[in-house]
Design a protein around this motif. Structure first.
Motif, PDB file in Angstrom:
ATOM      1  N   MET A 159       0.841  -1.211   0.000  1.00 38.11           N
ATOM      2  CA  MET A 159       0.000   0.000   0.000  1.00 38.11           C
ATOM      3  C   MET A 159       0.876   1.262   0.000  1.00 38.11           C
ATOM      4  N   TYR A 160       0.490   2.257  -0.794  1.00 31.91           N
ATOM      5  CA  TYR A 160       1.225   3.528  -0.785  1.00 31.91           C
ATOM      6  C   TYR A 160       0.244   4.670  -1.032  1.00 31.91           C
ATOM      7  N   ALA A 161       0.697   5.878  -0.682  1.00 33.07           N
ATOM      8  CA  ALA A 161      -0.155   7.054  -0.908  1.00 33.07           C
ATOM      9  C   ALA A 161       0.697   8.181  -1.480  1.00 33.07           C
ATOM     10  N   PRO A 162       0.132   8.952  -2.424  1.00 29.48           N
ATOM     11  CA  PRO A 162       0.868  10.103  -2.951  1.00 29.48           C
ATOM     12  C   PRO A 162       0.682  11.328  -2.069  1.00 29.48           C
ATOM     13  N   LEU A 163       1.716  12.146  -1.984  1.00 27.84           N
ATOM     14  CA  LEU A 163       1.596  13.437  -1.292  1.00 27.84           C
ATOM     15  C   LEU A 163       2.046  14.522  -2.279  1.00 27.84           C
ATOM     16  N   TYR A 164       1.120  15.342  -2.709  1.00 25.10           N
ATOM     17  CA  TYR A 164       1.449  16.412  -3.668  1.00 25.10           C
ATOM     18  C   TYR A 164       2.047  17.592  -2.911  1.00 25.10           C
ATOM     19  N   LEU A 165       3.312  17.902  -3.230  1.00 22.98           N
ATOM     20  CA  LEU A 165       3.996  19.005  -2.547  1.00 22.98           C
ATOM     21  C   LEU A 165       3.763  20.333  -3.245  1.00 22.98           C
ATOM     22  N   SER A 166       3.714  20.299  -4.562  1.00 20.93           N
ATOM     23  CA  SER A 166       3.582  21.545  -5.332  1.00 20.93           C
ATOM     24  C   SER A 166       2.920  21.239  -6.669  1.00 20.93           C
ATOM     25  N   ASN A 167       2.059  22.175  -7.119  1.00 23.41           N
ATOM     26  CA  ASN A 167       1.495  21.989  -8.461  1.00 23.41           C
ATOM     27  C   ASN A 167       1.942  23.111  -9.404  1.00 23.41           C
ATOM     28  N   VAL A 168       3.009  23.805  -9.000  1.00 22.86           N
ATOM     29  CA  VAL A 168       3.565  24.822  -9.909  1.00 22.86           C
ATOM     30  C   VAL A 168       4.350  24.067 -10.966  1.00 22.86           C
ATOM     31  N   GLY A 186      -3.641  18.606 -15.797  1.00 18.93           N
ATOM     32  CA  GLY A 186      -4.331  19.720 -15.147  1.00 18.93           C
ATOM     33  C   GLY A 186      -3.381  20.767 -14.582  1.00 18.93           C
ATOM     34  N   PHE A 187      -2.119  20.410 -14.361  1.00 19.52           N
ATOM     35  CA  PHE A 187      -1.144  21.366 -13.810  1.00 19.52           C
ATOM     36  C   PHE A 187      -0.317  22.059 -14.898  1.00 19.52           C
ATOM     37  N   ASN A 188      -0.599  21.757 -16.149  1.00 23.14           N
ATOM     38  CA  ASN A 188       0.033  22.406 -17.309  1.00 23.14           C
ATOM     39  C   ASN A 188       0.128  23.921 -17.072  1.00 23.14           C
ATOM     40  N   ALA A 189       1.284  24.500 -17.414  1.00 27.31           N
ATOM     41  CA  ALA A 189       1.544  25.917 -17.104  1.00 27.31           C
ATOM     42  C   ALA A 189       0.500  26.865 -17.685  1.00 27.31           C
ATOM     43  N   THR A 190      -0.192  26.468 -18.744  1.00 23.68           N
ATOM     44  CA  THR A 190      -1.168  27.375 -19.357  1.00 23.68           C
ATOM     45  C   THR A 190      -2.566  27.234 -18.747  1.00 23.68           C
ATOM     46  N   THR A 229      -5.047  14.415  -5.098  1.00 22.76           N
ATOM     47  CA  THR A 229      -4.110  14.811  -6.156  1.00 22.76           C
ATOM     48  C   THR A 229      -3.949  16.331  -6.236  1.00 22.76           C
ATOM     49  N   SER A 230      -4.114  17.007  -5.087  1.00 20.31           N
ATOM     50  CA  SER A 230      -3.813  18.445  -5.035  1.00 20.31           C
ATOM     51  C   SER A 230      -2.960  18.717  -3.804  1.00 20.31           C
ATOM     52  N   THR A 267      -6.595  22.855  -7.000  1.00 21.88           N
ATOM     53  CA  THR A 267      -6.845  22.189  -8.279  1.00 21.88           C
ATOM     54  C   THR A 267      -6.216  20.811  -8.246  1.00 21.88           C
ATOM     55  N   ARG A 268      -7.000  19.799  -8.634  1.00 22.92           N
ATOM     56  CA  ARG A 268      -6.452  18.437  -8.661  1.00 22.92           C
ATOM     57  C   ARG A 268      -5.740  18.206  -9.988  1.00 22.92           C
ATOM     58  N   GLN A 269      -4.722  17.333  -9.947  1.00 25.09           N
ATOM     59  CA  GLN A 269      -4.036  17.028 -11.212  1.00 25.09           C
ATOM     60  C   GLN A 269      -4.987  16.265 -12.127  1.00 25.09           C
ATOM     61  N   PHE A 270      -5.758  15.351 -11.528  1.00 24.26           N
ATOM     62  CA  PHE A 270      -6.786  14.623 -12.270  1.00 24.26           C
ATOM     63  C   PHE A 270      -7.791  14.119 -11.237  1.00 24.26           C
ATOM     64  N   ASP A 271      -8.979  13.709 -11.728  1.00 19.66           N
ATOM     65  CA  ASP A 271     -10.000  13.189 -10.809  1.00 19.66           C
ATOM     66  C   ASP A 271      -9.776  11.698 -10.596  1.00 19.66           C
TER      67      ASP A 271
END
Ligand code: SF4
Length: 377
Positions: free
Chosen positions: A74-83, A92-96, A322-323, A334-338
């Motif tokens: 089992m593992y879990a993601p931790l989003y540190l930055s979406n810049v 979804g995190f695309n610079a534009t 995912t945010s 904003t989430r990277q994806f749903d």
């Protein structure tokens, strides 16, 4: 020879044509083979293998039980930055995209990590976009050092680094690297990555080898399904994993097959992959590579995850956000994806147990690390 040299002898279109030309006889030969050759692997990825998916699934199940027992890590993601300074068209995190941008402070990272720890996880995956001015090597090192006491294994899914960068990560307690090539088709890769450092196909492709040389103990590769032709993508993932397993035998290689999910920006898959095709791909990879890990994320639905579990999967995420900051504030950002499976980790664990498997929260301790030994051969 690097993997880049190796794949230069294959043209993406030719690989696809060879796969499409395989027939029922080729598939039977592959199914009877103890050790798959490249042509056998192509046969299992071909449309001709479709009537044999059940047979492939049985073999895949039995090989996975032999090599991994009844365990699911089992593992879990931790989003540190979406810049992010890249322009990946599918993200979804695309610079534009007009996303709410956030880079967590060390205190916020620890708060998120503590929530994940309290849910039982001891394996964590730190995720950032590519924006080294706000979330570069020193930031990732500081994040890893801050939360190291909470986890037995820390992996990163960030921008590709050079070998000295990966050595810096190892010294900070990071032991795993996840880096997907997205697509192994260089032409499509250029179209999907119109600007930013990620445009460099070769530098990304060689990142797992640099990570292996730096002594990372787990390396995960994969492609984003829905971009290229899944049969050819599957072939190159298999070839890549084979190359890494041979050259970095001290490192646990795993593969993941994320399918495109709805994201900010509304990107639709160019080549959607059906559930049946997805199963074929998982089983073909397992038959080629009995010892690699196969990860399944919450991008897939609960029902599909439950059904895929016995077919070759060895690692699962659960309860993922995912945010950045999403565990403490699920509504914000904003989430990277749903995600498609929103069950809690405890619910996923119950499902795993009900299928006769054991959810493993810890299979490693950093005190086992021998930082003096080289990883490659
Ligand atoms: S996939 Fe990664 S690199 Fe590309 S835009 Fe998204 S966060 Fe940035």
């Amino acid at each position: 020879m690097s993997f880049l040299d190796e794949i230069q002898s294959y043209r993406y279109e030719d690989v696809l044509s060879r796969i499409m030309a395989k027939n029922a006889e080729d598939v039977q030969r592959a199914l009877l083979s103890e050790r798959l050759r490249i042509d056998d692997f192509m046969a299992l990825l071909s449309p001709a293998a479709d009537p044999c998916i059940e047979k492939m699934a049985l073999k895949s199940h039995s090989l996975t039980r032999q090599r991994f027992g009844n365990t699911i890590l089992m593992y879990a993601p931790l989003y540190l930055s979406n810049v992010c300074t890249n322009g990946c068209r599918y993200c979804g995190f695309n610079a534009t995209n007009r996303a709410h941008r956030q880079t967590l402070t060390l205190d916020e990272i620890e708060r998120e990590a503590t929530i994940i720890h309290n849910r039982g996880f001891r394996h964590i995956l730190l995720v950032t976009g590519e924006a080294t001015h706000v979330a570069g090597n020193d930031y990732i090192v500081a994040a890893s050092e801050r939360i190291r006491h909470l986890f037995c294994s820390i992996s990163i899914e960030v921008y590709p680094m050079d070998e000295s960068g990966y050595r810096q990560m190892v010294a900070a307690g990071v032991d795993g690297l996840t880096i997907y090539q997205e697509t192994y088709d260089p032409k499509l890769y250029a179209e999907m990555h119109p600007f930013g450092r990620k445009r460099d196909f070769a530098f990304r492709l060689q990142a797992p080898e640099r990570g292996g040389a730096a002594g990372l103990r787990r390396i995960g590769i994969g492609a984003l399904l829905g971009l290229g032709q899944f049969r050819a993508e599957g072939f190159f993932i298999g070839l890549h994993a084979l190359h890494l397993s041979r050259h970095y035998w001290r490192t646990q290689i795993s593969a993941s097959l994320p399918r495109i999910c709805p994201a900010e920006g509304g990107f639709a898959p160019l080549n959607p992959v059906s559930d049946r095709e997805f199963v074929q791909l998982i089983c073909a990879l397992r038959l080629l590579l009995p010892d690699i890990g196969l990860a399944l994320s919450t991008r897939e639905s609960a029902t599909l995850r439950d059904n895929l579990l016995p077919l070759g999967i060895t690692q699962m995420s659960a309860g993922s956000c995912t945010s950045p900051g999403g565990y403490a504030n699920p509504e914000k950002g904003t989430r990277q994806f749903d995600i498609n499976d929103d069950r809690t980790p405890a619910e996923v664990e119950r499902m795993i147990r009900s299928k006769g498997y054991e959810a493993v929260w810890k299979d490693w301790d950093s005190c086992f690390l021998d930082r003096t030994a080289p990883s490659g051969i």
